[in-house]
Design an enzyme around this catalytic site. Structure first.
Site, PDB file in Angstrom:
ATOM      1  N   CYS A 169       3.116   2.126  11.801  1.00 47.84           N
ATOM      2  CA  CYS A 169       3.917   2.962  10.904  1.00 47.84           C
ATOM      3  C   CYS A 169       4.215   4.344  11.477  1.00 47.84           C
ATOM      4  O   CYS A 169       4.983   5.102  10.897  1.00 47.84           O
ATOM      5  CB  CYS A 169       3.215   3.098   9.549  1.00 47.84           C
TER       6      CYS A 169
ATOM      7  N   ASN B   3      -6.965   2.986  10.212  1.00 47.21           N
ATOM      8  CA  ASN B   3      -6.177   1.890  10.747  1.00 47.21           C
ATOM      9  C   ASN B   3      -5.989   1.946  12.258  1.00 47.21           C
ATOM     10  O   ASN B   3      -5.563   0.963  12.862  1.00 47.21           O
ATOM     11  CB  ASN B   3      -4.788   1.874  10.084  1.00 47.21           C
TER      12      ASN B   3
ATOM     13  N   SER C 129      -2.728  -3.648   0.522  1.00 48.29           N
ATOM     14  CA  SER C 129      -1.513  -4.345   0.934  1.00 48.29           C
ATOM     15  C   SER C 129      -1.875  -5.726   1.453  1.00 48.29           C
ATOM     16  O   SER C 129      -2.734  -5.862   2.335  1.00 48.29           O
ATOM     17  CB  SER C 129      -0.800  -3.542   2.032  1.00 48.29           C
TER      18      SER C 129
ATOM     19  N   THR D 256      10.937  -6.112 -12.787  1.00 45.76           N
ATOM     20  CA  THR D 256      10.551  -7.476 -13.146  1.00 45.76           C
ATOM     21  C   THR D 256       9.223  -7.857 -12.499  1.00 45.76           C
ATOM     22  O   THR D 256       9.023  -7.650 -11.303  1.00 45.76           O
ATOM     23  CB  THR D 256      11.629  -8.479 -12.689  1.00 45.76           C
TER      24      THR D 256
ATOM     25  N   HIS E 189      -0.379  -8.075   3.292  1.00 46.51           N
ATOM     26  CA  HIS E 189      -0.016  -8.630   4.602  1.00 46.51           C
ATOM     27  C   HIS E 189      -0.967  -8.222   5.718  1.00 46.51           C
ATOM     28  O   HIS E 189      -0.841  -8.694   6.849  1.00 46.51           O
ATOM     29  CB  HIS E 189       1.427  -8.248   4.956  1.00 46.51           C
TER      30      HIS E 189
ATOM     31  N   ALA F  44       0.807  -1.220   0.000  1.00 44.53           N
ATOM     32  CA  ALA F  44       0.000   0.000   0.000  1.00 44.53           C
ATOM     33  C   ALA F  44       0.842   1.272   0.000  1.00 44.53           C
ATOM     34  O   ALA F  44       0.438   2.277  -0.585  1.00 44.53           O
ATOM     35  CB  ALA F  44      -0.950   0.001   1.198  1.00 44.53           C
ATOM     36  N   THR F  45       1.999   1.252   0.666  1.00 34.53           N
ATOM     37  CA  THR F  45       2.829   2.458   0.671  1.00 34.53           C
ATOM     38  C   THR F  45       3.224   2.841  -0.747  1.00 34.53           C
ATOM     39  O   THR F  45       3.100   4.004  -1.147  1.00 34.53           O
ATOM     40  CB  THR F  45       4.083   2.256   1.545  1.00 34.53           C
TER      41      THR F  45
ATOM     42  N   GLN G 122      -7.256  -1.388   5.127  1.00 30.44           N
ATOM     43  CA  GLN G 122      -7.944  -1.961   6.285  1.00 30.44           C
ATOM     44  C   GLN G 122      -9.412  -2.275   5.993  1.00 30.44           C
ATOM     45  O   GLN G 122     -10.139  -2.703   6.901  1.00 30.44           O
ATOM     46  CB  GLN G 122      -7.856  -0.995   7.471  1.00 30.44           C
TER      47      GLN G 122
END
Length: 378
Positions: free
Chosen positions: A322, A151, A198, A236, A200, A72-73, A180
């Site tokens: 974060c 979040n 994101s 890649t 994770h 997401a960043t 989220q």
């Protein structure tokens, strides 16, 4: 261990691990190579995107609109910088909220230093005032960025109506950080031009995510190189991450009802028990995610309580992971009107939906014991 910090990161689902491992071992060809092995990887990459698009329903997304990123960043940075670098001649006014994730707010602060005018929308316990948003839109507004779910306190923002308001009252693009929100709350992103996610945060692989970029949107890339992802994200192609992401979203969709019900039950129980503790104040949000619950320790230092819980193998956070290294209180709690003292004493519990009430009872018992024996704040 009791792990109540799933808004920071989650365990990786075994199916996701297996799909990732298989792709690493069996399909290591470069998807940009023109030989058969490389083209086999390219076909699998396209297939993974088709599956990802399917699991983003009810929002209709075509595979061609999906850019695989590192998370997401990167997706947030590519969205915001890509739009402002591409469309700055139309105007240099952009809008966001006071409670966005640092990967959005820090980009806005950077742009503010470089000549852009920023409007920060206020928030309240009911959400975001759509009328305030409408009034703040201008002829030179080129971007509005609003997250789906906060979040830190779990506020659910009305993305469908907020984005529709932007479309009906301006020529601005609308970006949503759905990290989220996706597969945790039901939202329709049909009026969104850009959507970040994101993996994770949803039992996927760290370092993988996506950006949905609608066909009507052009971006100036952040990365330059071989021109992959139609030139928007050189590098890649990460086939294992794409396959793992498709698996992540499939598993999340299949387990959505069960996860949500368990999270709702746990949150309801915890709210009931926390309300019985005089020195605790729950952060009261009218429409909030069942996966996030925040409270304030009125007479104790939250950092001390969190550390004591950690020593008992109970993992919670004092604010967004974060921003946890930054000094001072929570800017999110500050935006919701809490005092300076209270903003330094917030604790966030965040769930994945696989927890049970027993874990909640253990947490409450340990919290009470710690509060009883811990020196009170002066």
């Amino acid at each position: 261990m009791i792990y109540f910090d799933n808004a920071a990161t989650t365990t990786v689902d075994k199916e996701v691990i297996n799909s990732y491992k298989k792709a690493l071992e069996d399909n290591f060809g470069n998807a940009s190579s023109k030989h058969r092995f490389g083209q086999d990887s390219e076909r699998l990459y396209i297939k993974a995107k088709k599956q990802i698009a399917k699991y983003l329903a009810p929002t209709e997304v075509s595979p061609e609109e999906i850019i695989i990123t590192s998370g997401a960043t990167e997706s947030n940075n590519l969205s915001i910088l890509g739009i402002t670098n591409r469309y700055y001649k139309r105007g240099k006014h952009i809008i966001t909220t006071e409670v966005e994730h640092p990967s959005v707010l820090e980009v806005f602060k950077h742009l503010e230093k470089n000549g852009f005018e920023i409007t920060y929308l206020s928030v309240n316990k009911d959400g975001i005032d759509i009328e305030e948003l409408r009034k703040k839109l201008r002829h030179d507004t080129i971007l509005v960025s609003i997250m789906g779910v906060n979040n830190e306190v779990g506020s659910i923002f009305d993305i469908e109506n907020l984005s529709k308001t932007v479309k009906e009252n301006s020529n601005a693009f609308f970006h949503c950080d759905a990290t989220q929100a996706l597969s945790k709350v039901k939202q329709n992103y049909k009026y969104c031009d850009l959507i970040s996610f994101s993996a994770h945060k949803l039992h996927g692989i760290k370092g993988s995510g996506l950006l949905v970029k609608r066909k009507n949107v052009d971006l100036v890339p952040v990365f330059f190189g071989g021109g992959q992802e139609d030139g928007y994200r050189s590098g890649t192609k990460n086939l294992p991450a794409a396959i793992a992401l498709a698996t992540t979203l499939r598993v999340a969709e299949e387990t959505y009802d069960t996860r949500r019900k368990k999270a709702e039950s746990l949150k309801t129980y915890l709210i009931s028990e926390l309300n019985k503790i005089d020195s605790v104040e729950i952060v009261d949000i009218k429409n909030s995610s069942p996966f996030i619950l925040s409270f304030i320790t009125k007479k104790h230092k939250a950092s001390v309580i969190a550390e004591a819980l950690s020593e008992k193998d109970i993992m919670v956070s004092t604010k967004s992971a974060c921003s946890s290294k930054n000094l001072g209180g929570s800017y999110v709690l500050n935006a919701y009107g809490y005092s300076e003292k209270d903003t330094t004493n917030g604790i966030r519990l965040s769930f994945c939906g696989n927890e049970d009430i027993i874990q909640g009872k253990i947490f409450i018992d340990e919290l009470k014991a710690i509060l009883d024996r811990t020196k009170k704040n002066e």
